[in-house]
Design a protein around this motif. Structure first.
Motif, PDB file in Angstrom:
ATOM      1  N   ILE A   1     -42.154  -4.005 -20.007  1.00  0.00           N
ATOM      2  CA  ILE A   1     -41.912  -5.112 -19.081  1.00  0.00           C
ATOM      3  C   ILE A   1     -40.555  -5.773 -19.300  1.00  0.00           C
ATOM      4  O   ILE A   1     -39.957  -6.304 -18.363  1.00  0.00           O
ATOM      5  CB  ILE A   1     -43.057  -6.151 -19.133  1.00  0.00           C
ATOM      6  CG1 ILE A   1     -43.275  -6.665 -20.565  1.00  0.00           C
ATOM      7  CG2 ILE A   1     -44.330  -5.566 -18.578  1.00  0.00           C
ATOM      8  CD1 ILE A   1     -44.346  -7.753 -20.647  1.00  0.00           C
ATOM      9  N   GLY A   2     -40.041  -5.746 -20.523  1.00  0.00           N
ATOM     10  CA  GLY A   2     -38.714  -6.294 -20.768  1.00  0.00           C
ATOM     11  C   GLY A   2     -37.639  -5.473 -20.069  1.00  0.00           C
ATOM     12  O   GLY A   2     -36.733  -6.013 -19.425  1.00  0.00           O
ATOM     13  N   THR A   3     -37.728  -4.154 -20.198  1.00  0.00           N
ATOM     14  CA  THR A   3     -36.760  -3.275 -19.533  1.00  0.00           C
ATOM     15  C   THR A   3     -36.887  -3.382 -18.018  1.00  0.00           C
ATOM     16  O   THR A   3     -35.882  -3.399 -17.290  1.00  0.00           O
ATOM     17  CB  THR A   3     -36.971  -1.825 -19.994  1.00  0.00           C
ATOM     18  OG1 THR A   3     -36.712  -1.733 -21.398  1.00  0.00           O
ATOM     19  CG2 THR A   3     -36.041  -0.873 -19.251  1.00  0.00           C
ATOM     20  N   ARG A   4     -38.112  -3.479 -17.529  1.00  0.00           N
ATOM     21  CA  ARG A   4     -38.330  -3.633 -16.086  1.00  0.00           C
ATOM     22  C   ARG A   4     -37.639  -4.907 -15.565  1.00  0.00           C
ATOM     23  O   ARG A   4     -37.004  -4.911 -14.505  1.00  0.00           O
ATOM     24  CB  ARG A   4     -39.836  -3.675 -15.809  1.00  0.00           C
ATOM     25  CG  ARG A   4     -40.227  -3.398 -14.372  1.00  0.00           C
ATOM     26  CD  ARG A   4     -41.745  -3.493 -14.214  1.00  0.00           C
ATOM     27  NE  ARG A   4     -42.456  -2.513 -15.020  1.00  0.00           N
ATOM     28  CZ  ARG A   4     -42.703  -1.275 -14.619  1.00  0.00           C
ATOM     29  NH1 ARG A   4     -42.293  -0.857 -13.443  1.00  0.00           N
ATOM     30  NH2 ARG A   4     -43.376  -0.449 -15.405  1.00  0.00           N
ATOM     31  N   PHE A   5     -37.771  -5.987 -16.329  1.00  0.00           N
ATOM     32  CA  PHE A   5     -37.145  -7.259 -15.977  1.00  0.00           C
ATOM     33  C   PHE A   5     -35.618  -7.118 -15.985  1.00  0.00           C
ATOM     34  O   PHE A   5     -34.916  -7.589 -15.080  1.00  0.00           O
ATOM     35  CB  PHE A   5     -37.610  -8.323 -16.973  1.00  0.00           C
ATOM     36  CG  PHE A   5     -37.194  -9.729 -16.676  1.00  0.00           C
ATOM     37  CD1 PHE A   5     -37.154 -10.230 -15.383  1.00  0.00           C
ATOM     38  CD2 PHE A   5     -36.860 -10.582 -17.725  1.00  0.00           C
ATOM     39  CE1 PHE A   5     -36.772 -11.545 -15.126  1.00  0.00           C
ATOM     40  CE2 PHE A   5     -36.481 -11.900 -17.485  1.00  0.00           C
ATOM     41  CZ  PHE A   5     -36.434 -12.374 -16.175  1.00  0.00           C
TER      42      PHE A   5
END
Length: 384
Positions: free
Chosen positions: A224-228
Motif C-alpha cells: 500500500i505504501g508503493t501504491r500510494f
C-alpha cells in the motif's frame, strides 16, 4: 581441530557488540548434515554439496573444512544479499579457504548433480518453496536438503512447503533454541500441480504486471505504501530524463515511472539478487526493459557523487529478522551523496517512523507531498 566460528566477521554488514556472524542454528545444521552424510554410501563429495542463504559464510566455510573441499572440488554457494556474498569472500580469504567455495547465481546450474543441500531457513515461505522446487527439479535424484533455523522464526508451514517437493521430511530435536528439517525423496513432478517460480500478477488499477521470485517484499502484490507513492510520482522532477529506483524490490516503481514517462531511463538497484531478477522480469512484462536497468548493489555504491536528479525510495525497515531504522538512514545518506544540487529524493514511509528530521539532516530541505492515515510521502531537495 574444530572450525573457528569466532574468526568470522559480518563485514560489510553492520558489526557491533552482540552481533555475531554465526549462531546455534548454523552449528546444528552442520552437525545434522555431517550425521546424514556419514550414513550415506557413498558420502557426498565436496562438489556435490551446495549451501544456500548462508548469512556470512559460517555454513559454507565450516562445510568446506569438514567435507574436505579443494580448489578442484569446491562447495557451491548462493546468497541472496550482495553483502552476504562479500562477507563470505572476506571470511574465506581470512581463513585461507577462498578456493574451496564458489559463489553462483540461483539457477539450475547451482544444484546440478548435488546430493546434499544445506539451507539456512528463510523466513519467507515463498523463498523456501522456490528453493525446494529448484533442488527437487535439478539436483541428483537422491538429493537431501538439510535446513535449519531459530525456533522463534520457524513454523509448521515450513514442513508443508518442503513436503510439496519431497516425499519425506524429518524434524530434529531442538538444540539451543534451534531446529533442523531434513527433506528427502525428491518429487520433481510436483511443479505440475503447484504454481512454479517466478510468479506474476496483473494490477489493472496501476496498469502494471508484477513478476516476483520467492522472498521478495510483497511478492507479486503492490504494497500500500508503493501504491500510494505511484499515484504521486507525476510531480517528481517532471523534466528528469533519468531516475533511480533505490531498494527497488520487484521493480514496480521503475516500471511505473518508465511506463508513465516515455523519455525517462530508470536504474533500479537492490542488495537482493532475487529482487534484481524480479525487477528485470517486471520491466520486461511491462514493455520497458529497454529503459530499465536493474543492478545488484549495496545502496548507491556504483553512483558518482552529485550525479542524479531524481531518486525514488520506499525504504525497508527489516534487516533479516530485526526491525531497524538504520537501513533507511544508510539509504538516505547515500541519496544525499548521489543527488545533484537541486535534485530530489522522493520517499514514502510509515508516518509513525517520523523520518522527516533525518531526511532534513542527511539530504536537505524536505516538503510533504501527500499523507494518508498510515503513510507520508516527502520530497527532499539537495542543496546547492
Amino acid at each position: 581441530m574444530p572450525f573457528d566460528f569466532g574468526a568470522l566477521r559480518r563485514y560489510p554488514d553492520v558489526e557491533g557488540q552482540g552481533l555475531e556472524a554465526s549462531d546455534a542454528a548454523d552449528r546444528l545444521l552442520l552437525d545434522v548434515a555431517a550425521e546424514r552424510a556419514s550414513s550415506t554410501a557413498p558420502q557426498p563429495a565436496p562438489d556435490e554439496i551446495v549451501v544456500v542463504d548462508d548469512a556470512y559464510g559460517a555454513i559454507a566455510l565450516a562445510a568446506a573444512e569438514r567435507f574436505g573441499a579443494t580448489a578442484a572440488r569446491p562447495i557451491r554457494v548462493h546468497q541472496d544479499l550482495v553483502t552476504g556474498e562479500r562477507a563470505l569472500a572476506a571470511n574465506a580469504e581470512r581463513l585461507a579457504l577462498g578456493d574451496e567455495v564458489v559463489s553462483m547465481p540461483l539457477a539450475p546450474e547451482l544444484v546440478a548433480g548435488a546430493r546434499l543441500v544445506l539451507v539456512r531457513l528463510p523466513r519467507s515461505l515463498d523463498r523456501l518453496d522456490e528453493l525446494s522446487e529448484l533442488v527437487a527439479g535439478h539436483a541428483a535424484s537422491e538429493v537431501v536438503i538439510v535446513a535449519a533455523g531459530r525456533l522463534k522464526h520457524m513454523t509448521p508451514a515450513m514442513n508443508e512447503v518442503l513436503g510439496r517437493h519431497f516425499g519425506r521430511v524429518d524434524v530434529s530435536l531442538a538444540r539451543q533454541k534451534s531446529r533442523a528439517l531434513t527433506a528427502s525423496e525428491a518429487r520433481p513432478a510436483a511443479r505440475a500441480s503447484h504454481p512454479g517460480w517466478p510468479r506474476r500478477q496483473r494490477h489493472e488499477a496501476e496498469g502494471l504486471e508484477v513478476v516476483a521470485h520467492g522472498g521478495v517484499f510483497a511478492g507479486t502484490g503492490i504494497d500500500i505504501g508503493t501504491r500510494f507513492l505511484l499515484r504521486q510520482l507525476g510531480e517528481a522532477v517532471p523534466d528528469a530524463t533519468r531516475a533511480v529506483d533505490l531498494a527497488c524490490g520487484t521493480g514496480i516503481v521503475a516500471a511505473g515511472l518508465a511506463s508513465a514517462r516515455p523519455g525517462i531511463v530508470v536504474v533500479a538497484t537492490d542488495r537482493s539478487a532475487a529482487a534484481v531478477a524480479s525487477a528485470r522480469l517486471t520491466a520486461e512484462a511491462n514493455g520497458v526493459a529497454d529503459r530499465v536497468e536493474a543492478k545488484q548493489a549495496d545502496g548507491l555504491e556504483h553512483f558518482a557523487d552529485a550525479s542524479e536528479r531524481l531518486i525514488v525510495l520506499n525504504p525497508p525497515f527489516h534487516s533479516e529478522s530485526a526491525i531497524s531504522t538504520g537501513i533507511a538512514a544508510h539509504l538516505f545518506a547515500d541519496a544525499g551523496r548521489v543527488l545533484a544540487p537541486g535534485g530530489e529524493l522522493w520517499c514514502v514511509w510509515n508516518s509513525h517512523l517520523r523520518y522527516r528530521p533525518l531526511l532534513e539532516r542527511t539530504v536537505g530541505p524536505t516538503r510533504q507531498i501527500a499523507r494518508n492515515p498510515k503513510f507520508t510521502i516527502t520530497a527532499s531537495v539537495r542543496a546547492a
